[in-house]
Design a protein around this motif. Structure first.
Motif, PDB file in Angstrom:
ATOM      1  N   PHE A   1      -8.138  -6.909  -3.756  1.00 13.99           N
ATOM      2  CA  PHE A   1      -9.430  -7.587  -3.938  1.00 13.99           C
ATOM      3  C   PHE A   1      -9.282  -9.088  -3.702  1.00 13.99           C
ATOM      4  O   PHE A   1     -10.139  -9.705  -3.068  1.00 13.99           O
TER       5      PHE A   1
ATOM      6  N   GLY B   1       0.830  -1.218   0.000  1.00 15.81           N
ATOM      7  CA  GLY B   1       0.000   0.000   0.000  1.00 15.81           C
ATOM      8  C   GLY B   1       0.860   1.262   0.000  1.00 15.81           C
ATOM      9  O   GLY B   1       0.550   2.233  -0.694  1.00 15.81           O
TER      10      GLY B   1
ATOM     11  N   ILE C   1      -1.587  -3.922  -7.253  1.00 13.89           N
ATOM     12  CA  ILE C   1      -2.036  -3.682  -5.867  1.00 13.89           C
ATOM     13  C   ILE C   1      -3.563  -3.833  -5.772  1.00 13.89           C
ATOM     14  O   ILE C   1      -4.074  -4.442  -4.824  1.00 13.89           O
TER      15      ILE C   1
HETATM   16  C1  HEM Z   1      -0.348   1.814   3.490  1.00 19.52           C
HETATM   17  C2  HEM Z   1      -1.330   2.103   2.665  1.00 19.52           C
HETATM   18  C3  HEM Z   1      -2.735   1.585   2.828  1.00 19.52           C
HETATM   19  C4  HEM Z   1      -3.413   1.220   3.946  1.00 19.52           C
HETATM   20  C5  HEM Z   1      -2.906   1.204   5.379  1.00 19.52           C
HETATM   21  C6  HEM Z   1      -4.747   0.786   3.529  1.00 19.52           C
HETATM   22  C7  HEM Z   1      -5.748   0.378   4.384  1.00 19.52           C
HETATM   23  C8  HEM Z   1      -7.010  -0.034   4.020  1.00 19.52           C
HETATM   24  C9  HEM Z   1      -8.076  -0.373   4.928  1.00 19.52           C
HETATM   25  C10 HEM Z   1      -7.990  -0.275   6.471  1.00 19.52           C
HETATM   26  C11 HEM Z   1      -9.132  -0.771   4.185  1.00 19.52           C
HETATM   27  C12 HEM Z   1     -10.550  -1.121   4.682  1.00 19.52           C
HETATM   28  C13 HEM Z   1     -10.642  -2.424   5.401  1.00 19.52           C
HETATM   29  C14 HEM Z   1     -12.075  -2.681   5.853  1.00 19.52           C
HETATM   30  O1  HEM Z   1     -12.434  -2.198   6.924  1.00 19.52           O
HETATM   31  O2  HEM Z   1     -12.789  -3.324   5.111  1.00 19.52           O
HETATM   32  C15 HEM Z   1      -8.717  -0.709   2.809  1.00 19.52           C
HETATM   33  C16 HEM Z   1      -9.503  -1.085   1.747  1.00 19.52           C
HETATM   34  C17 HEM Z   1      -9.044  -1.133   0.453  1.00 19.52           C
HETATM   35  N1  HEM Z   1      -7.910  -0.518  -0.050  1.00 19.52           N
HETATM   36 FE1  HEM Z   1      -6.501   0.438   1.047  1.00 19.52          FE
HETATM   37  N2  HEM Z   1      -4.855   0.922   2.169  1.00 19.52           N
HETATM   38  C18 HEM Z   1      -3.661   1.403   1.693  1.00 19.52           C
HETATM   39  C19 HEM Z   1      -3.359   1.685   0.365  1.00 19.52           C
HETATM   40  C20 HEM Z   1      -4.097   1.258  -0.697  1.00 19.52           C
HETATM   41  C21 HEM Z   1      -3.723   1.373  -2.083  1.00 19.52           C
HETATM   42  C22 HEM Z   1      -2.439   2.054  -2.585  1.00 19.52           C
HETATM   43  C23 HEM Z   1      -4.718   0.795  -2.826  1.00 19.52           C
HETATM   44  C24 HEM Z   1      -4.860   0.653  -4.308  1.00 19.52           C
HETATM   45  C25 HEM Z   1      -4.047   1.129  -5.209  1.00 19.52           C
HETATM   46  C26 HEM Z   1      -5.728   0.328  -1.900  1.00 19.52           C
HETATM   47  C27 HEM Z   1      -6.881  -0.334  -2.274  1.00 19.52           C
HETATM   48  C28 HEM Z   1      -7.833  -0.794  -1.379  1.00 19.52           C
HETATM   49  C29 HEM Z   1      -8.965  -1.606  -1.786  1.00 19.52           C
HETATM   50  C30 HEM Z   1      -9.260  -2.106  -3.198  1.00 19.52           C
HETATM   51  C31 HEM Z   1      -9.728  -1.843  -0.637  1.00 19.52           C
HETATM   52  C32 HEM Z   1     -11.005  -2.667  -0.523  1.00 19.52           C
HETATM   53  C33 HEM Z   1     -12.230  -1.837  -0.785  1.00 19.52           C
HETATM   54  C34 HEM Z   1     -13.477  -2.672  -0.686  1.00 19.52           C
HETATM   55  O3  HEM Z   1     -13.755  -3.241   0.382  1.00 19.52           O
HETATM   56  O4  HEM Z   1     -14.173  -2.756  -1.698  1.00 19.52           O
HETATM   57  N3  HEM Z   1      -5.339   0.663  -0.626  1.00 19.52           N
HETATM   58  N4  HEM Z   1      -7.438  -0.227   2.733  1.00 19.52           N
END
Ligand code: HEM
Length: 220
Positions: free
Chosen positions: A172, A126, A167
């Motif tokens: 997903f 991330g 990523i």
């Molecule tokens: C250190 C960086 C990042 C952290 C700490 C982070 C953290 C999170 C968290 C906590 C969730 C939600 C979890 C939940 O409660 O369901 C999430 C969902 C998501 N993140 Fe991030 N994220 C980061 C970077 C990114 C990046 C760079 C991408 C894409 C390029 C990304 C794509 C997503 C996707 C696709 C989801 C799922 C959304 C869904 O449930 O449909 N994240 N992320």
């Protein structure tokens, strides 16, 4: 009478910074609705994080596929999408900025929940993603394009978009056990990757056919 030009005849359409502003506004509205929908702060934050990940995904797909669609299915719509690719990309960066702000808020307010099952190592993909988003957004302005040169700019943007596509795929894929909906999201990202590879192949075939056709014409 003034000469009839594309600018005087075209209807006031949505493009450039106006398009970016509308997309950014839609992201803000979606985030606000997600935050207001849930009575519990923790659930509100998690829901808004998911919503911004999804708005980012939609905007990323449009920017990622713009050139492939314009090549494979040429039409006024796909040409317009290609013309506005930069603004879809910047709107994606904006949406992910909100994703980041929400994540930091969540980590600050609920550290035990945020770090549950997470470590500095699991945050690496991330964080790399964020580094590329920052680089791509900063270098999407004419001065940066000039400074990097055509080849450098293309190499950075191509690498960055492939890294982000991977990523999204991983994000997903790891959530598939949580809900079957993630199969669809993973499938969408995977199909987009296949489509982009097909477009690249088509472009190469076309380029190789060009000199052959030219030499045939000169031989006649
Ligand atoms: C250190 C960086 C990042 C952290 C700490 C982070 C953290 C999170 C968290 C906590 C969730 C939600 C979890 C939940 O409660 O369901 C999430 C969902 C998501 N993140 Fe991030 N994220 C980061 C970077 C990114 C990046 C760079 C991408 C894409 C390029 C990304 C794509 C997503 C996707 C696709 C989801 C799922 C959304 C869904 O449930 O449909 N994240 N992320």
């Amino acid at each position: 009478m003034p000469p009839i030009t594309a600018t005087t005849t075209a209807p006031a359409s949505l493009h450039g910074w106006r398009l970016f502003s509308l997309l950014a506004l839609l992201v803000i509205v979606a985030t606000a609705l997600a935050l207001l929908w849930q009575p519990q702060l923790v659930e509100a934050l998690r829901s808004a994080i998911r919503v911004t990940a999804r708005t980012s995904f939609a905007l990323f797909l449009l920017a990622f596929l713009a050139s492939s669609l314009a090549l494979l299915v040429p039409s006024p719509t796909t040409r317009a999408l290609l013309r506005e690719r930069r603004f879809f990309g910047l709107a994606f960066a904006f949406s992910h900025l909100i994703h980041g702000v929400l994540i930091l808020t969540y980590a600050q307010l609920f550290p035990e929940l945020f770090w549950n099952g997470r470590s500095a190592a699991t945050n690496i993909p991330g964080s790399v993603g964020y580094l590329f988003i920052l680089l791509l957004a900063l270098t999407s302005f004419p001065w940066a394009m000039k400074a990097l040169g055509g080849r450098g700019w293309k190499a950075l943007h191509s690498t960055g978009s492939w890294v982000l596509a991977v990523i999204f795929c991983l994000s997903f894929y790891k959530r598939i056990p949580m809900s079957p909906g993630y199969v669809l999201a993973f499938g969408l990202m995977f199909s987009a990757i296949v489509l982009k590879l097909v477009a690249k192949l088509a472009q190469r075939v076309r380029r190789n056919a060009q000199p052959a056709r030219t030499s045939l014409a000169t031989a006649r």
